[in-house]
Design an enzyme around this catalytic site. Structure first.
Site, PDB file in Angstrom:
ATOM      1  CD  GLU A  58     -17.824 -23.714   7.082  1.00 39.28           C
ATOM      2  OE1 GLU A  58     -16.941 -24.589   7.158  1.00 39.28           O
ATOM      3  OE2 GLU A  58     -17.874 -22.720   7.839  1.00 39.28           O
ATOM      4  CB  CYS A  60     -18.519 -12.828  13.120  1.00 34.91           C
ATOM      5  SG  CYS A  60     -19.305 -13.996  11.987  1.00 34.91           S
ATOM      6  CB  CYS A  83     -23.023 -19.071  17.110  1.00 29.98           C
ATOM      7  SG  CYS A  83     -23.675 -17.448  16.697  1.00 29.98           S
ATOM      8  N   GLY A 142     -23.554 -14.660   6.576  1.00 33.74           N
ATOM      9  CA  GLY A 142     -24.266 -13.592   5.893  1.00 33.74           C
ATOM     10  C   GLY A 142     -25.297 -12.893   6.757  1.00 33.74           C
ATOM     11  CB  SER A 202     -27.154  -9.969  16.325  1.00 30.21           C
ATOM     12  OG  SER A 202     -25.947 -10.289  16.973  1.00 30.21           O
ATOM     13  CG  LEU A 203     -28.870  -5.488  21.933  1.00 27.45           C
ATOM     14  CD1 LEU A 203     -29.351  -4.374  21.017  1.00 27.45           C
ATOM     15  CD2 LEU A 203     -29.789  -5.625  23.140  1.00 27.45           C
TER      16      LEU A 203
END
Length: 338
Positions: free
Chosen positions: A86, A114, A328, A154, A209-210
């Protein structure tokens, strides 16, 4: 779309053994105009034959596009081997778009919040498959596309070489002509590749991404923490900031999990003295396991961040496209209604 769509003009010239000028004309046709190779102007037929012999035929098939209420548009593509990915088109200021590209079919990292993580990893995409996402979205858009984020399905840094090849193809002045400073590559924290990226001096924006400043809490949300601990990640961030400039840190906010006073204090200790930009975004979880913070919780967290990280830009990202699972963390490669 041909395999060569994933190459910038300099790479094409080197691999095909043709002049840079011919490579630029071919790139202008295939990427700049989205035209077939044979439509490249002012290139000898013999050169086109040479390039054609190197190209692997293949295309992305658009299965579906859906519009969210806020103007986000989600595209579902089928890859040549039948796998699906996507892509999301994001509206900005009613004048242009940013495109969120997928770099893998599925993902192996298993982040708890996610939807893509639930798919597992099928394979990494080739550079031309990423560029082709952009070209298909561009062909469907009346407004110009002025930015790209590798933040779809990914982990880009587990497909490092192909992602970088795609990024350079997209910023090629002969091709898509997207400003390199408006191309962002995001990683969940694959430390060796962050260090390689820093050493190589690429000009794209690095985002990390923390999502938590306490190792035990980050490990529960992001299993990547087990392989690349937070202290190593912060050192890699510090190195990149010192050599290449400010790093953008993404922070998925989850009510009751990582938006308390203690979380802001931990962020202050972790990031002290490092020039970063913090981008909090509310979690999007179709399963209902996690909830976004309400306004009171967000306001308290924002105020705590201002105290703990004075001078650090904190810019809350808008979480768009939720009603069509285009937001997201919601990309799951399904048709509408599946």
């Amino acid at each position: 779309m041909l395999h060569l769509a994933g190459q910038d003009s300099r790479t094409l010239a080197r691999r095909a053994g043709i002049s840079l000028e011919d490579a630029r004309r071919i790139t202008g046709a295939v990427i700049g105009r989205g035209a077939p190779l044979r439509d490249a102007r002012n290139v000898r037929r013999s050169v086109l034959d040479e390039v054609d012999a190197l190209a692997t035929p293949g295309e992305l098939r658009l299965l579906e596009s859906v519009d969210a209420k806020d103007g986000f548009r989600k595209y579902l593509f089928e890859l040549p081997d039948g796998l699906r990915v996507e892509t999301v088109r994001i509206p900005l200021y009613d004048t242009h778009h940013v495109v969120c590209l997928s770099s893998q079919a599925g993902c192996a990292l298993g982040c708890a919040f996610c939807a893509t993580a639930k798919l597992g990893l099928d394979r990494s995409l080739r550079s031309w498959e990423m560029v082709s996402q952009l070209l298909a979205v561009r062909a469907d858009s009346e407004r110009p596309i002025t930015g790209v984020v590798f933040m779809g399905q990914g982990e880009p840094f587990l497909n490092y070489d192909e992602v970088l090849a795609a990024a350079y193809a997209l910023c090629d002045p002969a091709g898509a002509r997207i400003d390199a400073r408006r191309i962002s590559i995001s990683t969940a924290g694959v430390v060796p590749m962050i260090r390689r990226y820093t050493a190589e001096g690429h000009k794209f924006r690095l985002c990390i991404s923390l999502n938590a400043a306490m190792p035990w809490k980050r490990r529960a949300l992001m299993p990547v923490e087990q392989g690349f601990p937070l202290d190593e990640l912060v050192e890699a961030i510090r190195e990149h900031a010192a050599l290449r400039g400010r790093v953008t840190l993404e922070y998925v906010m989850i009510s009751g999990v990582n938006v308390g006073e203690e979380d802001a204090a931990a962020l202050g200790r972790l990031l002290a003295g490092i020039p970063v930009r913090l981008n909090p975004i509310a979690v999007n979880d179709a399963s209902g396991r996690y909830r976004p913070p309400d306004e009171d919780e967000w306001n308290a967290f924002r105020d705590a961040l201002a105290r703990e990280l004075p001078g650090t830009p904190v810019v809350r990202r808008y979480s768009g496209g939720q009603d069509e699972h285009a937001a997201c963390g919601m990309l799951a490669s399904r048709r509408r209604g599946d």
